[in-house]
Design an enzyme around this catalytic site. Structure first.
Site, PDB file in Angstrom:
ATOM      1  N   SER A   1      34.710  57.419  -1.460  1.00 45.59           N
ATOM      2  CA  SER A   1      35.581  57.314  -0.291  1.00 45.59           C
ATOM      3  C   SER A   1      35.008  56.419   0.802  1.00 45.59           C
ATOM      4  O   SER A   1      35.753  55.707   1.481  1.00 45.59           O
ATOM      5  CB  SER A   1      35.861  58.707   0.283  1.00 45.59           C
ATOM      6  OG  SER A   1      36.447  59.533  -0.688  1.00 45.59           O
TER       7      SER A   1
ATOM      8  N   HIS B   1      33.373  58.698   5.568  1.00 48.30           N
ATOM      9  CA  HIS B   1      34.601  57.923   5.750  1.00 48.30           C
ATOM     10  C   HIS B   1      34.511  57.016   6.977  1.00 48.30           C
ATOM     11  O   HIS B   1      34.856  55.833   6.918  1.00 48.30           O
ATOM     12  CB  HIS B   1      35.796  58.869   5.882  1.00 48.30           C
ATOM     13  CG  HIS B   1      36.110  59.615   4.625  1.00 48.30           C
ATOM     14  ND1 HIS B   1      37.250  60.378   4.477  1.00 48.30           N
ATOM     15  CD2 HIS B   1      35.445  59.714   3.451  1.00 48.30           C
ATOM     16  CE1 HIS B   1      37.268  60.926   3.273  1.00 48.30           C
ATOM     17  NE2 HIS B   1      36.176  60.537   2.637  1.00 48.30           N
TER      18      HIS B   1
END
Length: 303
Positions: A208, A254
Protein backbone atom coordinates in the site's frame (compact mmCIF):
# COMPACT_ATOMS: atom_id res chain seq x y z
CA UNK A 1 -21.35 24.20 -20.22
CA UNK A 2 -23.66 26.60 -18.35
CA UNK A 3 -26.28 28.52 -20.33
CA UNK A 4 -27.87 31.88 -19.57
CA UNK A 5 -31.53 31.55 -18.46
CA UNK A 6 -34.07 32.20 -21.19
CA UNK A 7 -31.46 32.07 -23.97
CA UNK A 8 -32.07 28.89 -25.99
CA UNK A 9 -29.03 27.31 -27.59
CA UNK A 10 -29.07 27.73 -31.33
CA UNK A 11 -27.02 26.04 -34.07
CA UNK A 12 -24.27 28.65 -33.83
CA UNK A 13 -24.02 28.22 -30.06
CA UNK A 14 -23.84 24.44 -30.48
CA UNK A 15 -21.03 24.77 -32.99
CA UNK A 16 -19.15 27.13 -30.68
CA UNK A 17 -19.60 24.64 -27.83
CA UNK A 18 -18.28 21.76 -29.94
CA UNK A 19 -15.28 23.82 -30.98
CA UNK A 20 -14.29 24.30 -27.36
CA UNK A 21 -14.49 20.58 -26.52
CA UNK A 22 -11.18 18.83 -25.99
CA UNK A 23 -10.07 16.63 -28.91
CA UNK A 24 -9.26 12.96 -28.43
CA UNK A 25 -5.92 11.24 -28.99
CA UNK A 26 -5.59 10.00 -32.56
CA UNK A 27 -4.24 6.66 -31.29
CA UNK A 28 -6.58 6.34 -28.30
CA UNK A 29 -9.98 7.83 -29.26
CA UNK A 30 -11.37 7.34 -25.74
CA UNK A 31 -8.86 9.78 -24.17
CA UNK A 32 -9.33 13.54 -24.29
CA UNK A 33 -6.21 15.68 -24.48
CA UNK A 34 -5.16 19.26 -24.87
CA UNK A 35 -1.70 18.45 -26.23
CA UNK A 36 -0.78 18.13 -29.91
CA UNK A 37 2.26 16.80 -31.72
CA UNK A 38 4.52 19.74 -32.58
CA UNK A 39 5.14 18.32 -36.07
CA UNK A 40 1.91 16.83 -37.40
CA UNK A 41 -0.37 18.68 -34.92
CA UNK A 42 -2.45 15.60 -34.18
CA UNK A 43 -3.80 15.38 -30.59
CA UNK A 44 -1.84 12.98 -28.38
CA UNK A 45 -2.43 11.60 -24.86
CA UNK A 46 0.28 11.12 -22.17
CA UNK A 47 0.99 7.56 -23.33
CA UNK A 48 1.77 8.83 -26.83
CA UNK A 49 3.73 11.94 -25.83
CA UNK A 50 7.43 11.85 -26.61
CA UNK A 51 9.52 14.77 -25.36
CA UNK A 52 11.12 16.84 -28.11
CA UNK A 53 13.35 19.90 -28.04
CA UNK A 54 10.15 21.94 -28.21
CA UNK A 55 6.93 20.41 -26.91
CA UNK A 56 5.97 16.79 -27.59
CA UNK A 57 5.85 14.59 -30.68
CA UNK A 58 3.77 11.55 -31.54
CA UNK A 59 5.40 8.12 -31.97
CA UNK A 60 4.90 8.09 -35.75
CA UNK A 61 6.70 11.41 -36.28
CA UNK A 62 9.60 10.29 -34.11
CA UNK A 63 9.94 6.97 -35.92
CA UNK A 64 9.75 8.61 -39.34
CA UNK A 65 12.18 11.41 -38.52
CA UNK A 66 9.62 13.89 -39.95
CA UNK A 67 11.97 15.31 -42.54
CA UNK A 68 14.71 16.18 -40.08
CA UNK A 69 17.39 14.54 -42.22
CA UNK A 70 18.27 12.04 -39.48
CA UNK A 71 17.62 8.33 -39.42
CA UNK A 72 14.69 7.27 -37.22
CA UNK A 73 17.11 5.63 -34.79
CA UNK A 74 19.03 8.88 -34.32
CA UNK A 75 16.31 10.21 -32.00
CA UNK A 76 15.09 7.53 -29.61
CA UNK A 77 11.47 7.94 -28.55
CA UNK A 78 11.09 9.33 -25.05
CA UNK A 79 8.24 9.51 -22.57
CA UNK A 80 7.00 12.67 -20.89
CA UNK A 81 9.56 12.19 -18.10
CA UNK A 82 12.43 11.31 -20.45
CA UNK A 83 12.19 7.52 -20.25
CA UNK A 84 12.47 5.19 -23.22
CA UNK A 85 9.24 4.34 -25.04
CA UNK A 86 8.79 0.56 -25.08
CA UNK A 87 6.59 -1.90 -26.93
CA UNK A 88 4.89 -3.02 -23.69
CA UNK A 89 4.41 0.06 -21.49
CA UNK A 90 2.96 -2.05 -18.64
CA UNK A 91 5.71 -4.68 -18.38
CA UNK A 92 7.12 -3.51 -15.02
CA UNK A 93 3.62 -3.30 -13.56
CA UNK A 94 2.93 -6.87 -14.65
CA UNK A 95 6.22 -8.04 -13.11
CA UNK A 96 5.46 -6.28 -9.81
CA UNK A 97 2.01 -7.85 -9.68
CA UNK A 98 3.55 -11.24 -10.46
CA UNK A 99 6.12 -10.86 -7.68
CA UNK A 100 3.47 -9.90 -5.14
CA UNK A 101 1.31 -12.87 -6.12
CA UNK A 102 4.28 -15.26 -6.03
CA UNK A 103 5.28 -14.11 -2.54
CA UNK A 104 1.68 -14.44 -1.37
CA UNK A 105 1.61 -18.03 -2.60
CA UNK A 106 4.80 -18.69 -0.63
CA UNK A 107 3.13 -17.18 2.45
CA UNK A 108 0.19 -19.55 2.02
CA UNK A 109 2.45 -22.54 1.47
CA UNK A 110 5.06 -21.97 4.19
CA UNK A 111 2.89 -20.24 6.75
CA UNK A 112 3.51 -17.67 9.47
CA UNK A 113 7.13 -18.65 9.94
CA UNK A 114 7.94 -17.16 6.52
CA UNK A 115 5.80 -14.06 7.04
CA UNK A 116 7.23 -13.43 10.51
CA UNK A 117 10.74 -13.39 9.07
CA UNK A 118 10.04 -10.67 6.51
CA UNK A 119 7.24 -8.35 7.67
CA UNK A 120 8.02 -4.88 9.03
CA UNK A 121 8.41 -4.74 12.79
CA UNK A 122 10.35 -2.33 14.97
CA UNK A 123 11.55 -4.64 17.70
CA UNK A 124 9.80 -7.56 19.38
CA UNK A 125 10.23 -11.16 20.48
CA UNK A 126 8.72 -13.46 17.83
CA UNK A 127 7.73 -16.84 19.35
CA UNK A 128 7.81 -18.79 16.07
CA UNK A 129 11.41 -17.67 15.45
CA UNK A 130 12.42 -17.86 19.09
CA UNK A 131 14.34 -14.59 19.11
CA UNK A 132 14.08 -10.80 19.14
CA UNK A 133 13.38 -9.57 15.62
CA UNK A 134 12.96 -6.23 13.88
CA UNK A 135 14.61 -3.35 12.07
CA UNK A 136 16.14 -2.19 15.33
CA UNK A 137 17.94 -5.55 15.47
CA UNK A 138 19.74 -4.71 12.24
CA UNK A 139 17.15 -6.30 9.93
CA UNK A 140 16.77 -3.33 7.61
CA UNK A 141 15.73 -5.64 4.80
CA UNK A 142 12.29 -5.85 6.43
CA UNK A 143 11.53 -2.33 5.19
CA UNK A 144 11.78 -3.68 1.64
CA UNK A 145 10.46 -7.21 1.98
CA UNK A 146 7.33 -6.05 3.81
CA UNK A 147 6.30 -4.30 0.58
CA UNK A 148 5.67 -7.70 -1.05
CA UNK A 149 3.76 -9.39 1.79
CA UNK A 150 0.00 -9.37 2.33
CA UNK A 151 -2.25 -10.45 5.16
CA UNK A 152 -5.30 -11.80 3.33
CA UNK A 153 -6.92 -12.45 -0.04
CA UNK A 154 -8.85 -9.18 0.18
CA UNK A 155 -5.67 -7.30 1.05
CA UNK A 156 -3.70 -8.48 -1.97
CA UNK A 157 -6.70 -8.30 -4.33
CA UNK A 158 -7.37 -4.66 -3.50
CA UNK A 159 -3.69 -3.71 -3.75
CA UNK A 160 -3.08 -5.51 -7.05
CA UNK A 161 -6.17 -4.02 -8.67
CA UNK A 162 -5.01 -0.56 -7.58
CA UNK A 163 -1.52 -1.27 -8.89
CA UNK A 164 -2.89 -2.29 -12.28
CA UNK A 165 -5.27 0.67 -12.63
CA UNK A 166 -2.85 3.33 -11.42
CA UNK A 167 0.53 1.81 -12.23
CA UNK A 168 0.02 0.95 -15.89
CA UNK A 169 -0.73 4.45 -17.21
CA UNK A 170 1.92 5.95 -14.92
CA UNK A 171 4.57 3.52 -16.19
CA UNK A 172 3.71 4.53 -19.77
CA UNK A 173 4.12 8.21 -18.90
CA UNK A 174 7.37 7.90 -16.93
CA UNK A 175 9.20 4.98 -18.52
CA UNK A 176 10.28 1.76 -16.84
CA UNK A 177 13.34 2.89 -14.89
CA UNK A 178 11.73 6.03 -13.47
CA UNK A 179 8.50 4.23 -12.66
CA UNK A 180 10.32 1.44 -10.84
CA UNK A 181 12.39 3.97 -8.92
CA UNK A 182 9.23 5.84 -7.91
CA UNK A 183 7.63 2.59 -6.74
CA UNK A 184 10.49 1.53 -4.49
CA UNK A 185 11.29 4.99 -3.12
CA UNK A 186 7.63 5.53 -2.22
CA UNK A 187 7.40 2.11 -0.60
CA UNK A 188 10.53 2.70 1.46
CA UNK A 189 9.25 6.13 2.51
CA UNK A 190 6.07 4.44 3.75
CA UNK A 191 8.09 1.81 5.62
CA UNK A 192 10.28 4.49 7.21
CA UNK A 193 7.33 6.50 8.54
CA UNK A 194 5.69 3.34 9.79
CA UNK A 195 8.88 2.28 11.59
CA UNK A 196 9.28 5.78 13.03
CA UNK A 197 5.75 6.19 14.44
CA UNK A 198 4.23 2.75 15.04
CA UNK A 199 4.83 0.98 18.34
CA UNK A 200 7.79 -1.39 17.88
CA UNK A 201 5.80 -4.56 18.71
CA UNK A 202 3.23 -4.00 15.96
CA UNK A 203 3.91 -5.63 12.58
CA UNK A 204 2.90 -4.16 9.23
CA UNK A 205 3.01 -5.45 5.68
CA UNK A 206 1.65 -4.73 2.22
CA UNK A 207 2.31 -2.86 -1.01
CA UNK A 208 0.00 0.00 0.00
CA UNK A 209 2.80 2.48 0.75
CA UNK A 210 4.23 2.11 -2.76
CA UNK A 211 0.75 2.24 -4.32
CA UNK A 212 -0.12 5.43 -2.44
CA UNK A 213 3.11 6.83 -3.89
CA UNK A 214 1.77 6.03 -7.34
CA UNK A 215 -1.46 7.84 -6.44
CA UNK A 216 0.51 10.92 -5.48
CA UNK A 217 2.62 10.87 -8.63
CA UNK A 218 -0.49 10.37 -10.78
CA UNK A 219 -2.07 13.48 -9.26
CA UNK A 220 1.09 15.47 -10.02
CA UNK A 221 1.13 14.17 -13.61
CA UNK A 222 -2.52 15.01 -14.21
CA UNK A 223 -1.96 18.49 -12.84
CA UNK A 224 1.03 18.90 -15.14
CA UNK A 225 -1.10 17.95 -18.16
CA UNK A 226 -4.06 20.11 -17.06
CA UNK A 227 -6.33 17.07 -16.83
CA UNK A 228 -9.49 16.93 -14.74
CA UNK A 229 -8.24 16.24 -11.21
CA UNK A 230 -11.58 15.21 -9.75
CA UNK A 231 -11.42 11.45 -10.53
CA UNK A 232 -7.99 10.89 -8.98
CA UNK A 233 -8.80 13.13 -6.00
CA UNK A 234 -12.05 11.24 -5.39
CA UNK A 235 -10.23 7.90 -5.57
CA UNK A 236 -7.54 9.16 -3.22
CA UNK A 237 -10.10 10.46 -0.72
CA UNK A 238 -11.88 7.10 -0.73
CA UNK A 239 -8.61 5.33 -0.02
CA UNK A 240 -7.77 7.77 2.78
CA UNK A 241 -11.19 7.16 4.34
CA UNK A 242 -10.44 3.44 4.39
CA UNK A 243 -6.96 4.19 5.72
CA UNK A 244 -8.18 6.10 8.77
CA UNK A 245 -11.50 4.29 9.14
CA UNK A 246 -10.14 0.79 9.76
CA UNK A 247 -8.17 0.18 12.94
CA UNK A 248 -5.91 -2.53 11.49
CA UNK A 249 -4.50 -0.38 8.66
CA UNK A 250 -1.08 1.24 9.10
CA UNK A 251 -1.93 4.77 8.01
CA UNK A 252 1.70 5.79 8.56
CA UNK A 253 2.83 3.65 5.62
CA UNK A 254 0.12 5.12 3.40
CA UNK A 255 0.93 8.73 4.26
CA UNK A 256 4.67 8.17 4.00
CA UNK A 257 4.27 6.58 0.58
CA UNK A 258 1.92 9.33 -0.57
CA UNK A 259 4.31 12.13 0.43
CA UNK A 260 7.25 10.30 -1.14
CA UNK A 261 5.29 9.75 -4.35
CA UNK A 262 4.28 13.41 -4.63
CA UNK A 263 7.87 14.63 -4.12
CA UNK A 264 9.44 12.14 -6.54
CA UNK A 265 6.57 12.50 -9.03
CA UNK A 266 6.97 16.27 -9.09
CA UNK A 267 10.66 15.89 -9.87
CA UNK A 268 9.92 13.34 -12.59
CA UNK A 269 7.45 15.46 -14.56
CA UNK A 270 8.69 18.99 -13.86
CA UNK A 271 12.48 18.64 -14.13
CA UNK A 272 13.88 20.87 -16.93
CA UNK A 273 14.99 18.92 -19.97
CA UNK A 274 18.65 19.97 -19.88
CA UNK A 275 19.15 18.65 -16.31
CA UNK A 276 16.28 16.21 -16.17
CA UNK A 277 18.06 13.01 -15.19
CA UNK A 278 20.22 14.71 -12.57
CA UNK A 279 17.26 16.38 -10.87
CA UNK A 280 15.00 13.33 -11.06
CA UNK A 281 17.41 10.88 -9.50
CA UNK A 282 18.88 13.54 -7.23
CA UNK A 283 15.48 14.07 -5.62
CA UNK A 284 15.10 10.29 -5.27
CA UNK A 285 18.47 10.21 -3.50
CA UNK A 286 17.34 12.97 -1.13
CA UNK A 287 14.15 11.09 -0.25
CA UNK A 288 16.18 7.93 0.38
CA UNK A 289 18.53 9.92 2.59
CA UNK A 290 15.54 11.06 4.66
CA UNK A 291 14.47 7.40 4.90
CA UNK A 292 17.91 6.43 6.20
CA UNK A 293 17.99 9.27 8.74
CA UNK A 294 14.50 8.42 10.04
CA UNK A 295 15.50 4.77 10.34
CA UNK A 296 18.68 5.63 12.25
CA UNK A 297 16.78 7.95 14.62
CA UNK A 298 14.16 5.31 15.40
CA UNK A 299 16.78 2.61 15.84
CA UNK A 300 18.62 4.82 18.32
CA UNK A 301 15.38 5.23 20.27
CA UNK A 302 14.76 1.48 20.46
CA UNK A 303 18.29 0.35 21.33
Amino acid sequence: MDQAPGNPQGPQDQGHQDARALPTCYRHPDRETGVRCTRCERPICPECMISASVGFQCPECVRAGSGTGHAPSASQPRTLAGGTVTADPRLVTKILIGLNLAVFLVQLSVGDRFTDRFYLIGRAYVPLLGSAEGVAEGQWYRMLTAMFLHGSYIHILFNMLSLWWIGGPLEAALGRARYLTLYFVSGLAGSALSYLLVVPEKASLGASGAIFGLFGATAVLMRRLNYDMRPVIALLVINLIFTFGWSNIAWQAHIGGLVGGVVVGYAMVHAPRERRTLIQYGVCAVVLAVVVVATLVRTAQLT
